[in-house]
Motif scaffolding. Structure first.
Motif, PDB file in Angstrom:
ATOM      1  N   ALA A  79       0.432  -1.097   0.239  1.00 12.70           N
ATOM      2  CA  ALA A  79       0.257  -0.002   0.584  1.00 12.70           C
ATOM      3  C   ALA A  79       1.039   1.354   0.147  1.00 12.70           C
ATOM      4  O   ALA A  79       1.834   1.018   0.091  1.00 12.70           O
ATOM      5  CB  ALA A  79      -0.836   0.348   1.219  1.00 12.70           C
ATOM      6  N   ASP A  80       0.100   2.117  -0.428  1.00 12.74           N
ATOM      7  CA  ASP A  80       0.868   3.616  -0.189  1.00 12.74           C
ATOM      8  C   ASP A  80       0.971   4.459   1.760  1.00 12.74           C
ATOM      9  O   ASP A  80      -0.410   4.147   1.535  1.00 12.74           O
ATOM     10  CB  ASP A  80       0.575   4.207  -1.414  1.00 12.74           C
ATOM     11  N   ILE A  81       1.870   4.607   1.952  1.00  9.83           N
ATOM     12  CA  ILE A  81       1.339   5.095   3.587  1.00  9.83           C
ATOM     13  C   ILE A  81       2.207   6.589   3.339  1.00  9.83           C
ATOM     14  O   ILE A  81       3.059   7.024   3.008  1.00  9.83           O
ATOM     15  CB  ILE A  81       2.359   4.148   4.527  1.00  9.83           C
ATOM     16  N   SER A  82       1.253   7.176   3.709  1.00 11.40           N
ATOM     17  CA  SER A  82       1.336   8.673   3.819  1.00 11.40           C
ATOM     18  C   SER A  82       0.097   8.899   5.360  1.00 11.40           C
ATOM     19  O   SER A  82      -0.186   8.287   6.390  1.00 11.40           O
ATOM     20  CB  SER A  82       0.568   9.148   2.638  1.00 11.40           C
ATOM     21  N   TYR A  89      -2.723   6.917   6.270  1.00 14.60           N
ATOM     22  CA  TYR A  89      -3.719   6.361   5.140  1.00 14.60           C
ATOM     23  C   TYR A  89      -2.676   5.040   4.164  1.00 14.60           C
ATOM     24  O   TYR A  89      -2.070   5.247   4.566  1.00 14.60           O
ATOM     25  CB  TYR A  89      -3.612   7.559   4.485  1.00 14.60           C
ATOM     26  N   TRP A  90      -3.849   4.291   4.390  1.00 10.24           N
ATOM     27  CA  TRP A  90      -2.931   2.964   3.231  1.00 10.24           C
ATOM     28  C   TRP A  90      -4.269   3.135   1.909  1.00 10.24           C
ATOM     29  O   TRP A  90      -5.286   2.836   2.585  1.00 10.24           O
ATOM     30  CB  TRP A  90      -3.360   2.174   4.259  1.00 10.24           C
ATOM     31  N   SER A  91      -3.607   3.079   1.414  1.00  8.71           N
ATOM     32  CA  SER A  91      -4.249   3.726   0.314  1.00  8.71           C
ATOM     33  C   SER A  91      -3.038   2.755  -1.268  1.00  8.71           C
ATOM     34  O   SER A  91      -2.287   2.121  -1.164  1.00  8.71           O
ATOM     35  CB  SER A  91      -4.426   5.340  -0.262  1.00  8.71           C
ATOM     36  N   GLY A  92      -3.926   2.580  -2.346  1.00 11.59           N
ATOM     37  CA  GLY A  92      -4.071   2.248  -3.394  1.00 11.59           C
ATOM     38  C   GLY A  92      -3.423   0.518  -3.629  1.00 11.59           C
ATOM     39  O   GLY A  92      -2.705   0.188  -3.453  1.00 11.59           O
ATOM     40  N   ASP A 108     -11.087  -3.501  -6.333  1.00  5.42           N
ATOM     41  CA  ASP A 108     -12.453  -3.138  -5.458  1.00  5.42           C
ATOM     42  C   ASP A 108     -11.802  -2.118  -4.172  1.00  5.42           C
ATOM     43  O   ASP A 108     -13.002  -1.836  -3.267  1.00  5.42           O
ATOM     44  CB  ASP A 108     -13.166  -3.479  -5.511  1.00  5.42           C
ATOM     45  N   ALA A 109     -11.079  -1.954  -4.042  1.00  2.68           N
ATOM     46  CA  ALA A 109      -9.629  -1.615  -2.675  1.00  2.68           C
ATOM     47  C   ALA A 109     -10.454  -1.166  -2.188  1.00  2.68           C
ATOM     48  O   ALA A 109     -10.498   0.176  -2.795  1.00  2.68           O
ATOM     49  CB  ALA A 109      -8.747  -2.323  -2.480  1.00  2.68           C
ATOM     50  N   VAL A 110     -10.881  -0.513  -0.909  1.00 10.50           N
ATOM     51  CA  VAL A 110     -10.839   1.366  -0.137  1.00 10.50           C
ATOM     52  C   VAL A 110      -9.736   1.408  -0.025  1.00 10.50           C
ATOM     53  O   VAL A 110      -8.609   0.173   0.784  1.00 10.50           O
ATOM     54  CB  VAL A 110     -11.741   0.739   0.380  1.00 10.50           C
ATOM     55  N   ASP A 111      -9.512   2.636   0.447  1.00 13.63           N
ATOM     56  CA  ASP A 111      -8.506   3.099   1.498  1.00 13.63           C
ATOM     57  C   ASP A 111      -8.977   3.217   2.787  1.00 13.63           C
ATOM     58  O   ASP A 111      -9.988   3.939   3.828  1.00 13.63           O
ATOM     59  CB  ASP A 111      -8.207   4.732   0.874  1.00 13.63           C
TER      60      ASP A 111
END
Length: 283
Positions: A79-82, A89-92, A108-111
């Protein structure tokens, strides 16, 4: 018994989230590195998720790893962590490996959004749990000295390469040689850059004697990404993707159909045909 902690988000395992996103029959088998069995690796993963240490590959946080070898080369969930405004945030979220920076994003993954204080508290509690027993960082200098006298670290990069060619992954080599895994990984990557035939000569797929071709500069990374997704799906479900499955499964089914057309037209190279044949009865 080797116990690995799971990520639980909104009372649901991350692996179950992934199962639902991918409309799979079962959760993926991938696991975290947070275990008392390998405290050093557990602490390193947590420090990366906390931003204290650089990520392994592609500047993405690795969440789940191959359960057989714990190595990024076999692929895992990232995941992209910011951080921003007191939140983490864990996104993508998607699938990655150490061979190509192309991420197979889960459609279909959510952030996920975490309170920064709660996030750090939970991660530090897990770090303390995993790092407490027999952690090298907690040893006295005398204890470390005695261990090194009994079995000194193997610092020969040629030995690391021999282990690698024999099928061991970076994590296993580092553990056996008593060396930091980042040093082993850097050495192997340098050797592969200088000698592209290393990947062809290496025993892969968890020590099974299967050989591939040397990596080709400029090869079709999009093809490799689709193949990796199909390989993971078949390994996980024990069957080929179907047209009646979810969006991701349909995409893999259509991709395999196009490969059959390309085979008939003579548009696949020998490497691609050999990799596809490894999937089973795809033709």
């Amino acid at each position: 018994m080797e116990v690995h902690l799971d990520f639980v988000i909104d009372c649901k395992l991350l692996r179950v989230w992934i199962q639902e996103w991918q409309r799979a029959d079962d959760p993926p088998e991938e696991i975290s590195l947070i275990t008392r069995f390998y405290p050093k690796f557990a602490v390193e993963q947590i420090d990366r998720l906390l931003g204290r240490r650089a990520h392994q590959y592609w500047d993405r946080g690795w969440l789940l790893f191959c359960p057989a070898c714990l190595d990024e080369g076999c692929g895992g969930v990232t995941a992209d962590i910011s951080r921003a405004d007191g939140k983490v945030y864990w996104s993508g979220i998607g699938w990655d490996d150490s061979l190509t920076p192309d991420t197979y994003r889960i459609e279909d993954a959510v952030d996920f959004v975490f309170d920064e204080e709660d996030y750090e508290r939970v991660m530090l509690e897990a770090r303390k749990w995993a790092g407490a027993p027999a952690n090298a960082e907690l040893m006295s200098s005398n204890e470390r000295g005695r261990l090194e006298e009994e079995w000194p670290p193997a610092r020969s990069e040629n030995e690391w390469l021999l282990f690698y060619l024999g099928g061991l992954n970076v994590t296993q080599i580092a553990r056996l040689c008593g060396i930091n895994d980042e040093a082993v990984r850097h050495s192997i990557r340098q050797r592969e850059a200088l000698d592209p035939t290393i990947s062809a000569r290496r025993l892969i797929l968890h020590d099974r004697p299967r050989r591939g071709e040397p990596r080709k500069v400029g090869r079709d990374r999009d093809w490799d990404r689709w193949y990796a997704a199909a390989f993971r799906f078949i390994a996980q479900h024990g069957r080929f993707p179907r047209q009646l499955g979810g969006p991701a499964e349909k995409g893999m089914q259509r991709w395999l159909y196009r490969q059959r057309l390309k085979l008939g037209a003579g548009e696949l190279d020998q490497r691609q045909v050999r990799l596809l044949d490894a999937l089973g009865e795809w033709r």
